[in-house]
Scaffold this active site. Structure first.
Site, PDB file in Angstrom:
ATOM      1  N   ARG A  36      16.894  -5.304  21.916  1.00 57.46           N
ATOM      2  CA  ARG A  36      16.004  -5.257  23.003  1.00 57.46           C
ATOM      3  C   ARG A  36      16.928  -5.023  24.094  1.00 57.46           C
ATOM      4  O   ARG A  36      16.412  -4.332  24.919  1.00 57.46           O
ATOM      5  CB  ARG A  36      15.239  -6.484  23.033  1.00 57.46           C
ATOM      6  CG  ARG A  36      14.038  -6.541  22.145  1.00 57.46           C
ATOM      7  CD  ARG A  36      13.097  -7.593  22.085  1.00 57.46           C
ATOM      8  NE  ARG A  36      11.715  -7.476  21.798  1.00 57.46           N
ATOM      9  CZ  ARG A  36      10.917  -8.278  21.597  1.00 57.46           C
ATOM     10  NH1 ARG A  36      11.067  -9.546  21.796  1.00 57.46           N
ATOM     11  NH2 ARG A  36       9.742  -8.343  20.859  1.00 57.46           N
ATOM     12  N   LYS A 203      -1.815 -10.137   6.043  1.00 51.04           N
ATOM     13  CA  LYS A 203      -3.186 -10.347   6.088  1.00 51.04           C
ATOM     14  C   LYS A 203      -4.112  -9.548   6.579  1.00 51.04           C
ATOM     15  O   LYS A 203      -3.810  -8.732   7.486  1.00 51.04           O
ATOM     16  CB  LYS A 203      -3.460 -11.765   6.890  1.00 51.04           C
ATOM     17  CG  LYS A 203      -2.640 -13.170   6.499  1.00 51.04           C
ATOM     18  CD  LYS A 203      -3.178 -13.908   7.209  1.00 51.04           C
ATOM     19  CE  LYS A 203      -2.381 -15.264   7.007  1.00 51.04           C
ATOM     20  NZ  LYS A 203      -2.532 -16.349   8.112  1.00 51.04           N
ATOM     21  N   GLY A 354       7.674  -5.671  14.996  1.00 48.90           N
ATOM     22  CA  GLY A 354       7.359  -6.660  14.167  1.00 48.90           C
ATOM     23  C   GLY A 354       8.294  -6.265  12.776  1.00 48.90           C
ATOM     24  O   GLY A 354       9.384  -5.693  12.729  1.00 48.90           O
ATOM     25  N   GLY A 377       3.521  -7.839  18.960  1.00 49.25           N
ATOM     26  CA  GLY A 377       2.085  -7.928  19.417  1.00 49.25           C
ATOM     27  C   GLY A 377       1.706  -6.981  20.335  1.00 49.25           C
ATOM     28  O   GLY A 377       0.459  -6.262  20.122  1.00 49.25           O
TER      29      GLY A 377
HETATM   30  P1  AMP Z   1       2.950  -8.876   9.123  1.00 46.96           P
HETATM   31  O1  AMP Z   1       3.385  -9.887   9.802  1.00 46.96           O
HETATM   32  O2  AMP Z   1       1.542  -8.985   8.764  1.00 46.96           O
HETATM   33  O3  AMP Z   1       3.256  -7.402   9.026  1.00 46.96           O
HETATM   34  O4  AMP Z   1       3.299  -9.370   7.441  1.00 46.96           O
HETATM   35  C1  AMP Z   1       4.829  -9.151   6.864  1.00 46.96           C
HETATM   36  C2  AMP Z   1       4.978  -9.936   5.636  1.00 46.96           C
HETATM   37  O5  AMP Z   1       3.962  -9.570   4.748  1.00 46.96           O
HETATM   38  C3  AMP Z   1       6.247 -10.080   5.387  1.00 46.96           C
HETATM   39  O6  AMP Z   1       6.665 -11.105   5.412  1.00 46.96           O
HETATM   40  C4  AMP Z   1       6.078  -9.578   3.747  1.00 46.96           C
HETATM   41  O7  AMP Z   1       6.828 -10.439   2.851  1.00 46.96           O
HETATM   42  C5  AMP Z   1       4.609  -9.978   3.374  1.00 46.96           C
HETATM   43  N1  AMP Z   1       3.871  -9.189   2.549  1.00 46.96           N
HETATM   44  C6  AMP Z   1       3.932  -7.852   2.354  1.00 46.96           C
HETATM   45  N2  AMP Z   1       3.337  -7.613   1.013  1.00 46.96           N
HETATM   46  C7  AMP Z   1       3.034  -8.756   0.410  1.00 46.96           C
HETATM   47  C8  AMP Z   1       2.632  -9.094  -0.954  1.00 46.96           C
HETATM   48  N3  AMP Z   1       2.138  -8.233  -1.878  1.00 46.96           N
HETATM   49  N4  AMP Z   1       2.447 -10.442  -1.350  1.00 46.96           N
HETATM   50  C9  AMP Z   1       2.902 -11.406  -0.300  1.00 46.96           C
HETATM   51  N5  AMP Z   1       3.251 -11.153   0.823  1.00 46.96           N
HETATM   52  C10 AMP Z   1       3.487  -9.880   1.332  1.00 46.96           C
END
Ligand code: AMP
Length: 397
Positions: A36, A203, A354, A377
């Site tokens: 950054r 999620k 992210g 974000g």
């Molecule tokens: P996000 O912050 O929503 O982009 O999520 C990122 C996180 O999702 C990372 O820490 C990954 O390890 C997790 N992730 C991605 N695929 C999977 C999966 N199949 N099972 C569990 N966690 C996952």
């Protein structure tokens, strides 16, 4: 872009307030990722080369108690900035008052100072984070013009961005903010087609609005990562102990219906019975999953399928890893998507901030992708189609 930029201002002899996002990770007093800071250098160099007097500031983490101040000081950041600029950066260890005002009046053309973490003001009634009118007005009074280069904070209306902009005539975007708006805004509002969106991460619930907005804008929406399993469950498959949000199954069904022919889901997976970094026990379609197993990555057939869709794209936006990329054995899907983006010759490729941005950099794809966002974000909210207050507050062209 409809907003003024730093190029639209005469800067010589001006006191230039510069809001940057230097919210960098610091461990034991050492900056572990200075991306950054590096990304803000072009704007700062430009201001100094034009003879501006730069007054730089940023937030760093959250400041809730007096004790937080020691670990949340920007001093170490100002030292790194000094190294990167090759120029003295005077650090002023306060956020207001005569020490800061005197330091500013002593600045000469082409000189730069940086003052302390804007969130030190949160100790007294969250003045920074709640956009206290007196604080924005005070900071605005310290300069002649305002340059906002803090994309990572643009989705928040704080005193140090929106507050200042509302109290100063010339509020403009720095080069980094301009670049983020050009690429992310351009992709969402006016993409070259075919436009392929790739969504992953943990999620569904975190990204509902992004999926909804991109289903309307993109030609194809690829879904991988942890969020894919709620969709597979919605299609009636047993997903074992894979990541799952029971309260989002109905939503997933609706999205699948709405996105018929547009949504592309994984077709094979890397299964394991423990959330550990050991080789997958087997790879195959979801129907191969055994009791007690989960999937932590997409498989090779899925990568082929995704790569085929990506190959035709003229615009690609990607947010969220395809698997648990933090573990050696479950990063193939995420690396595969990086590779598919890198192989595109004549397309604009954008990685939202992210985890996916961190992964693309970690796996060495930084130079092969058109734009890697510096805002987690902020880039998500931009992809949701929201107006970012930090951008909206800047002067129109
Ligand atoms: P996000 O912050 O929503 O982009 O999520 C990122 C996180 O999702 C990372 O820490 C990954 O390890 C997790 N992730 C991605 N695929 C999977 C999966 N199949 N099972 C569990 N966690 C996952």
């Amino acid at each position: 872009m409809a907003k003024k930029t730093v190029r639209d201002l005469k800067l010589k002899g001006k006191k230039v307030l510069v809001r940057v996002d230097f919210n960098v990770p610091i461990q034991n007093g050492n900056i572990t990722d200075d991306n950054r800071i590096v990304q803000a250098i072009p704007t700062l160099k430009y201001i100094l080369d034009q003879g501006g007097r730069a007054i730089v500031f940023s937030h760093l983490g959250r400041v809730k108690t007096e004790e937080d101040k020691a670990s949340k000081s920007l001093k170490v950041v100002s030292e790194r900035l000094e190294e990167l600029l090759g120029k003295e950066v005077k650090f002023v260890p306060v956020t207001r008052g005569s020490e800061l005002e005197v330091a500013i009046s002593n600045l000469k053309d082409g000189e730069i100072l940086m003052f302390e973490n804007t969130r030190f003001e949160d100790l007294d009634g969250n003045k920074e984070s709640k956009n206290n009118p007196e604080l924005g007005k005070y900071w605005a009074s310290l300069g002649d013009v305002f340059v906002n280069d803090a994309f990572g904070t643009a989705h928040r209306a704080h005193a140090s961005n929106v507050g200042i902009a509302s109290n100063i005539k010339d509020s403009v975007a720095g080069f980094l903010l301009e670049k983020e708006i050009k690429f992310i805004g351009g992709a969402v509002d006016n993409p070259k087609r075919p436009f392929v969106a790739i969504l992953g991460g943990a999620k569904v619930s975190d990204k509902i609005s992004v999926i909804e907005n991109l289903l309307e804008k993109a030609d194809k929406v690829i879904i991988g990562g942890g969020m894919a399993y709620t969709f597979l469950n919605a299609q009636g498959y047993d997903i074992g102990t894979s990541l799952f949000e029971a309260d989002k199954v109905e939503l997933a069904k609706n999205l699948l219906e709405k996105g018929k022919g547009k949504i592309i889901l994984p077709v094979d997976f890397a299964f394991t019975d423990k959330f550990e970094d050991k080789a997958p026990t087997h790879v195959g379609p979801i129907t191969d999953i055994k009791e007690g197993e989960m999937s932590l990555d997409i498989g090779p057939k899925t990568l082929e399928l995704f790569a085929k869709e990506i190959k035709n794209a003229k615009t690609v936006v990607w947010n969220g890893p395809m698997g648990v990329f933090e573990m050696d054995n479950y990063r193939k899907g995420t690396i595969g998507v990086c590779e598919a983006l890198a192989n595109l010759k004549d397309a604009i490729t954008i990685v939202g901030g992210g985890d996916s941005a961190a992964a693309a950099i970690q796996f060495g794809y930084e130079d092969k992708i058109t734009h890697i966002s510096t805002g987690g974000g902020a880039s998500l909210e931009y992809l949701e189609g929201k107006v970012l207050p930090g951008v909206a507050a800047l002067s129109d062209k």
